[in-house]
Each structure stands twice: as structure tokens, then as C-alpha cells.
Design an enzyme around this catalytic site. Structure first.
Site, PDB file in Angstrom:
ATOM      1  CG  HIS A 233      50.859  80.556  80.673  1.00 17.45           C
ATOM      2  ND1 HIS A 233      51.856  79.714  80.254  1.00 17.45           N
ATOM      3  CD2 HIS A 233      50.503  80.129  81.904  1.00 17.45           C
ATOM      4  CE1 HIS A 233      52.090  78.811  81.184  1.00 17.45           C
ATOM      5  NE2 HIS A 233      51.294  79.052  82.196  1.00 17.45           N
ATOM      6  CG  MET A 375      56.388  79.593  70.547  1.00 20.29           C
ATOM      7  SD  MET A 375      57.993  80.332  70.967  1.00 20.29           S
ATOM      8  CE  MET A 375      59.075  78.915  70.828  1.00 20.29           C
ATOM      9  CG  HIS A 398      49.069  72.866  83.343  1.00 17.65           C
ATOM     10  ND1 HIS A 398      49.762  71.701  83.158  1.00 17.65           N
ATOM     11  CD2 HIS A 398      50.009  73.834  83.484  1.00 17.65           C
ATOM     12  CE1 HIS A 398      51.060  71.936  83.186  1.00 17.65           C
ATOM     13  NE2 HIS A 398      51.247  73.225  83.376  1.00 17.65           N
TER      14      HIS A 398
END
Length: 475
Positions: A233, A375, A398
Site C-alpha cells: 500500500h 495495522m 478503500h
């Protein structure tokens, strides 16, 4: 927010009918709890987008929507190709920030004895953090060739495989890129940043498939329970940021001359067919190519790391999606096919089955849609749907969407503590910044599972697989 402004059309679709300066209606996707969490700034930004010249109904706010710079993150706005506008704020500062996922041919158990070693090698070889650059230096024509060629240029330089390109939007290259329209300072900032993650919410994550929801689509995507995947990403680094920084004030200053009354200067825009609009479009297209090339080079570096530690792995690109773009697309508007310019800021294109731009292998399943979690939490693989083409311009969420600012997260969480907690859960974190870990703490984000459930219930994308992190490299 004042939920009375919205009319509930189904459990996860809410309509704001146009009022005041709004030219079109807006749709909000999410269950009631998600809608109630929306702040007033996000709602006002959606109204602002719905007030711009040439806008086409509906403006959309995804379940992960939150306030951004002028244009909401998680926002989608389509504009008429003759009379519409293009907005630098509607694309954002990290042009073509996106995520790609690789299959590996490995199972979770294959990493049991080497996950720490793999994490160290990935952290060492793939630069991460604010301002950190890689080993590739782009000078003169070499820079412009990258900005014109995108991932296709990177593959031509030996960073990847030709078959990668069919799994990237636009086959890895944006056709309207014009390096001449990219500010010199933007090119200077990108001089040594190709092949690096950057900071903020960018990451490289090794994951495993925890659950399959749709076996047929998962088979089309080559996904099975306990398969090891790698997700990358990142975006266009300093180049994309500088493009937005330079064009936004120019657009804001020029707006009155175009007869545009801006709801807010941060949503600055210009007519798509004006010289300024075309100039930004060329620069933005180059920014897209920069991000695609960046993710392609990182993919090559990841493959080298796996080859050194797990030589039996075969890393194949599943798909690459961008979050911050404006693309010319054909959509059905009032029963007729029409070309429009679709802004997606913090939103992902999600093409349904049969779309002509999909690779042959995904014609029946629809496009793989990669949704990154925060995370330490789950990520998802979704698939585009026919319904999404009707109500959201083939767009979906997203990610999880932030609940708190990075500054508040730093005050609320301790990076060292987060790292230890995730370690106890079997998740290895490597980062050069303890503050960066705090900023990206899982509790700083919305509930990814609720976001995905709302996305599926609204009909704009279907769940295919749920992923869990094994190790994560962050800036």
C-alpha cells in the site's frame, strides 16, 4: 450528524436530497451506526461536491468516509466530460495511492520458522518512512519516461513480469499523462523515491487467508484458506503531493474567472476542457504512472526477498487498485451510455462481471477489490458487482477509515505498547518510527468488519476473502 438530513432507502443506503446550492442528490453507504458516526465536516464536504458545475447524480460517500482536504475521503463524484470540472482536491495529495496484492503459493505454516527473518529482510531492502528513498535515481529523460510509462516502464526496466500488467488498471499505464505539466519541484522530490513505501498509513504486509466467503470467486482469484499473500500500500510519494500543492492554489485563484463559485477554497477545481484543467489532468496522469511504477518496483524487491528466504514461493500479482484518481469512464446515465470523469478520493474502482476492461480470467467473477485494514486488523478481498455500476459508478470503500486524527492517535496510544500487543497476537511489526506505529494504531480506525458488511449489504461489492496479518512493515 443530523440524521434527519438523510432518507433511508435500505438498511445501508441513505439519500440526501439536493437542497440549497446542491445540484444533485448524494448517497451515503453504511449501517445506522456508521451513519451516526459521520461528522458534520464530512457531510458538508459531500454537499460541496454535489454543488460543483457539471456534477452527475449521485455523489457518493462510502462506509469508510471521513473528512479530507476539501473533498471527503471515501467520496466519489462524476462530472460531465463537456461541462464538468476536475478538482485537485477531489483527487488528493497522494495521487494514485493504492494497494496491490500478490499470491505466493505458500501456506501459513511455511512461515512459522522464518517470519522474523523475512520481516527484517523486507524492512532492510524496502525503504520506508518520510523522505526515505531507494537506490534508483531518476534524472532527465529517465524521469519523464517513468512518468509516461508507469508500471509498463518498470517492467521494461526489468522490475517485474509482463504478465503483471494485465492485472493493473489501464494495463499499468495511464494514457493521458503529460510529464511537461508536472512541476519541476515535484520531479526533484521524486528523484530517489522510486521503490519506497513512504510514511503514514502506507505499509507492506504479509497476510494469510483466514476465511473464504465465496468459493467460486475465490477460485477465480486463486485464493484458498491459509494461503500466504503480500499486500503493498503506497502511492506517488513526494511527486503527487507536490502536484496537488502547486495546482490547488492556482485553481482556487482562477475559479472566479471561470464563473465558478467555490463552496470552499480547498475543493478548488477548473473546467475539464480549460487549459488549466488539461494541464492538471496531464500532471495527475503522470502522478498515477509514478504510483504504478513505484508499486511495481516494490513488487520486484519483495520477490527478491522471498527468493532469498523462501525460494519455493512464486509471487503472482492478483490485482492492483488505485484510491485517489480521476478517470474518464463510460457509465449509464439516465438510460444512456455516457463518458464521464469520475473522481475517487479514498475510494476504489470495483468493476462488475463482464466489464470490457477486466482480464479474461475475471470476466465472470468481477474485479478483485483489495481493501486494506488498519495495522493489526483484518483486510478483505471483494469483487465488483453489477449493482455498483448502477448506484456508485462502480466504486466501493478503500479501507477502514480513520476515527481519530494522527495527532490524537499519538496522544492516545504508545507505539512501543502497540508493537508489543500485536507481537503477543503473533503479528510482527517493523517500523523506523514509534510515533508512526501510534498514529496507525488499530483503535484509531473504524471497524473494518462493519465497513465491509455495509459495503456488501449495500450491493456495491461482494465479500470474497478475509485476510489476517502475519507481519507488517511501516514507515
Amino acid at each position: 450528524m443530523n440524521i434527519k438530513l438523510l432518507k433511508q432507502e435500505s438498511s445501508c443506503i441513505w439519500r440526501m436530497e439536493k437542497y440549497g446550492p446542491m445540484l444533485v442528490d448524494a448517497l451515503f453507504f453504511g449501517n445506522k451506526d456508521i451513519i451516526l458516526e459521520l461528522d458534520d465536516t464530512t457531510v458538508s464536504q459531500v454537499r460541496d461536491v454535489a454543488s460543483l458545475p457539471g456534477v452527475i447524480a449521485p455523489v457518493c460517500a462510502m462506509p469508510d468516509a471521513h473528512s479530507g482536504y476539501g473533498f471527503p475521503i471515501g467520496g466519489v463524484g462524476a462530472f460531465d466530460e463537456k461541462h464538468g470540472v476536475i478538482s485537485a482536491g477531489g483527487v488528493g495529495f497522494d495521487i494514485s495511492c493504492g494497494v496491490r496484492t500478490l499470491t505466493t503459493g505458500l501456506k501459513k505454516q511455511d512461515l512459522i520458522s522464518c517470519d522474523d527473518k523475512l520481516a527484517e529482510l523486507l524492512f532492510k531492502r524496502i525503504p520506508s518512512g518520510a523522505g526515505k528513498g531507494g537506490k534508483i535515481t531518476l534524472e532527465g529523460n529517465f524521469m519523464d519516461e517513468m512518468l509516461l510509462g508507469g508500471a509498463a516502464w518498470a517492467v521494461g526496466q526489468g522490475y517485474g513480469k509482463p504478465e503483471d500488467l494485465g492485472r493493473i488498471e489501464g494495463n499499468g499505464r495511464n494514457s493521458f499523462a503529460d510529464p511537461e505539466k508536472v512541476p519541476l519541484k515535484a520531479k526533484q522530490r521524486m528523484r530517489n523515491q522510486l521503490g519506497s513505501l513512504g510514511s503514514g498509513n502506507h505499509y507492506l504486509e504479509v497476510q494469510y487467508v483466514e476465511k473464504i466467503y465465496d468459493k467460486a470467486k475465490a477460485t477465480a482469484f486463486d485464493l484458498r484458506t491459509n494461503d500466504v499473500l503480500v499486500s503493498i500500500h503506497c502511492g506517488s510519494r513526494g511527486l503527487g503531493h507536490q502536484i496537488a500543492k502547486d495546482y490547488l492554489p492556482v485553481m482556487a485563484e482562477a475559479a472566479p474567472a471561470f464563473g465558478i463559485k467555490l463552496p470552499h477554497k480547498d475543493i478548488a477545481c477548473a473546467p475539464i476542457n480549460s487549459e488549466l484543467g488539461r494541464n492538471y489532468l496531464g500532471a495527475m496522469g503522470a502522478g498515477i504512472n509514478c504510483a504504478l511504477a513505484n508499486r511495481q518496483v516494490i513488487t520486484h524487491l519483495v520477490r527478491e526477498c522471498f527468493a532469498d528466504i523462501l525460494p519455493q514461493a512464486y509471487l503472482c500479482l492478483l490485482y492492483d487498485v488505485s484510491h485517489n484518481t480521476c478517470q474518464r469512464e463510460e457509465h449509464k446515465i439516465n438510460g444512456k451510455r455516457k463518458n464521464v470523469w469520475v473522481h475517487r478520493k479514498g475510494a476504489t474502482r470495483a468493476l462488475g462481471p463482464g466489464h470490457p476492461e477486466l482480464p479474461r480470467e475475471f470476466k465472470k467473477s468481477g474485479q478483485p477489490v483489495i481493501i486494506g485494514g488498519s495495522m493489526g486488523t483484518a483486510s478483505y478481498i471483494l469483487a465488483g458487482t453489477p449493482e455498483g455500476a448502477k448506484i456508485s459508478f462502480s466504486s466501493c470503500c478503500h479501507g477502514a477509515g480513520r476515527l481519530m486524527s494522527r495527532a490524537k492517535a499519538r496522544k492516545s496510544f504508545k507505539g512501543n505498547k502497540i508493537q508489543k500487543e500485536l507481537g503477543r497476537q503473533g503479528i510482527t511489526i517493523r517500523s523506523g518510527s514509534i510515533n508512526g506505529i501510534a498514529e496507525e494504531a488499530p483503535h484509531a480506525y473504524k471497524d473494518i468488519d462493519a465497513i465491509i458488511e455495509s459495503t456488501q449489504t449495500a450491493g456495491i461489492a461482494d465479500k470474497v476473502a478475509r485476510l489476517r496479518p502475519i507481519l507488517c512493515v511501516k514507515g
